[in-house]
Design an enzyme around this catalytic site. Structure first.
Site, PDB file in Angstrom:
ATOM      1  N   ARG A  35      -5.828 -11.589  -5.508  1.00 17.09           N
ATOM      2  CA  ARG A  35      -6.756 -11.325  -4.410  1.00 17.09           C
ATOM      3  C   ARG A  35      -8.118 -11.932  -4.690  1.00 17.09           C
ATOM      4  O   ARG A  35      -8.513 -12.080  -5.839  1.00 17.09           O
ATOM      5  CB  ARG A  35      -6.914  -9.831  -4.171  1.00 17.09           C
ATOM      6  CG  ARG A  35      -7.531  -9.120  -5.346  1.00 17.09           C
ATOM      7  CD  ARG A  35      -7.198  -7.679  -5.369  1.00 17.09           C
ATOM      8  NE  ARG A  35      -5.774  -7.560  -5.548  1.00 17.09           N
ATOM      9  CZ  ARG A  35      -5.165  -6.546  -6.105  1.00 17.09           C
ATOM     10  NH1 ARG A  35      -5.852  -5.537  -6.525  1.00 17.09           N
ATOM     11  NH2 ARG A  35      -3.887  -6.512  -6.259  1.00 17.09           N
ATOM     12  N   ASP A  94     -11.595  -7.206  -4.814  1.00 14.56           N
ATOM     13  CA  ASP A  94     -11.122  -5.825  -4.768  1.00 14.56           C
ATOM     14  C   ASP A  94     -12.278  -4.932  -5.178  1.00 14.56           C
ATOM     15  O   ASP A  94     -12.751  -5.021  -6.310  1.00 14.56           O
ATOM     16  CB  ASP A  94      -9.937  -5.655  -5.729  1.00 14.56           C
ATOM     17  CG  ASP A  94      -9.200  -4.348  -5.540  1.00 14.56           C
ATOM     18  OD1 ASP A  94      -9.359  -3.708  -4.489  1.00 14.56           O
ATOM     19  OD2 ASP A  94      -8.451  -3.965  -6.455  1.00 14.56           O
ATOM     20  N   ARG A 121     -11.511 -11.213   1.934  1.00 14.15           N
ATOM     21  CA  ARG A 121     -10.339 -10.493   1.422  1.00 14.15           C
ATOM     22  C   ARG A 121      -9.307 -10.349   2.523  1.00 14.15           C
ATOM     23  O   ARG A 121      -9.600  -9.911   3.624  1.00 14.15           O
ATOM     24  CB  ARG A 121     -10.748  -9.100   0.923  1.00 14.15           C
ATOM     25  CG  ARG A 121      -9.583  -8.147   0.621  1.00 14.15           C
ATOM     26  CD  ARG A 121      -8.926  -8.434  -0.714  1.00 14.15           C
ATOM     27  NE  ARG A 121      -7.724  -7.660  -0.952  1.00 14.15           N
ATOM     28  CZ  ARG A 121      -7.638  -6.560  -1.674  1.00 14.15           C
ATOM     29  NH1 ARG A 121      -8.730  -6.063  -2.220  1.00 14.15           N
ATOM     30  NH2 ARG A 121      -6.488  -5.956  -1.852  1.00 14.15           N
ATOM     31  N   ASP A 123     -13.134  -1.141  -5.504  1.00 15.27           N
ATOM     32  CA  ASP A 123     -12.587   0.212  -5.521  1.00 15.27           C
ATOM     33  C   ASP A 123     -13.678   1.233  -5.782  1.00 15.27           C
ATOM     34  O   ASP A 123     -14.592   0.987  -6.569  1.00 15.27           O
ATOM     35  CB  ASP A 123     -11.531   0.355  -6.629  1.00 15.27           C
ATOM     36  CG  ASP A 123     -10.232  -0.358  -6.322  1.00 15.27           C
ATOM     37  OD1 ASP A 123      -9.911  -0.509  -5.132  1.00 15.27           O
ATOM     38  OD2 ASP A 123      -9.547  -0.747  -7.267  1.00 15.27           O
TER      39      ASP A 123
END
Length: 157
Positions: free
Chosen positions: A88, A91, A79, A93
């Site tokens: 991307r 990710d 990343r 989160d």
């Protein structure tokens, strides 16, 4: 978790699976996981389509340490941070940490926009429909039905 650039993995699903394989090494025990969901890229629908999923984990680490572990996995798998909401590779989160509410420059919990995104709430509702948002008081199923971003999100199988 999400991806719309496969990087060296051939597909976003393969990249997401590689990320999941690293969770135990950083103290994240996977309890449940959603199927992979597809959705048009947001905010630019001309970018490659996304794959997203949600994982329920058990961890003894505080939220800041969990976030650092997720960021380390992102970095390990290639990343590179660019413009906000840009395509991307990966990710990861942290959506919530129990009933914890945090508001710091480095971390906001629950995630401040997750409840608006069907590509988050749909997969969460798939594995934990009765999960209750710590500040909104609505369930994952209710939030998925009300989400107004990524409304095209649907399971890939």
């Amino acid at each position: 978790m999400g991806s719309n650039l496969a990087g060296r993995y051939g597909s976003s699903e393969a990249l997401l699976e590689a990320a999941l394989a690293r969770f135990p090494a950083v103290g994240l025990k996977i309890l449940k996981r959603s199927s992979w969901w597809r959705s048009a890229a947001w905010p630019d629908p001309n970018a490659p389509e996304y794959r997203n999923g949600v994982v329920l984990v058990e961890a003894s680490a505080p939220p800041q340490a969990m976030l650092q572990a997720l960021l380390a996995i992102e970095a390990e798998l290639g990343r590179e941070r660019g413009a906000r909401n840009a395509p991307r590779t990966l990710d990861l989160d942290l959506i919530a940490h129990g009933r914890t509410v945090v508001a710091t420059p480095a971390l906001t919990l629950p995630h401040p926009r997750a409840h608006e995104r069907r590509f988050v709430m749909g997969p969460l509702a798939q594995i934990a429909p009765d999960w209750v948002h710590p500040t909104l008081g609505a369930t994952a199923a209710e939030l998925s039905a009300r989400a107004n971003v990524g409304t095209d999100a649907a399971p890939t199988s």
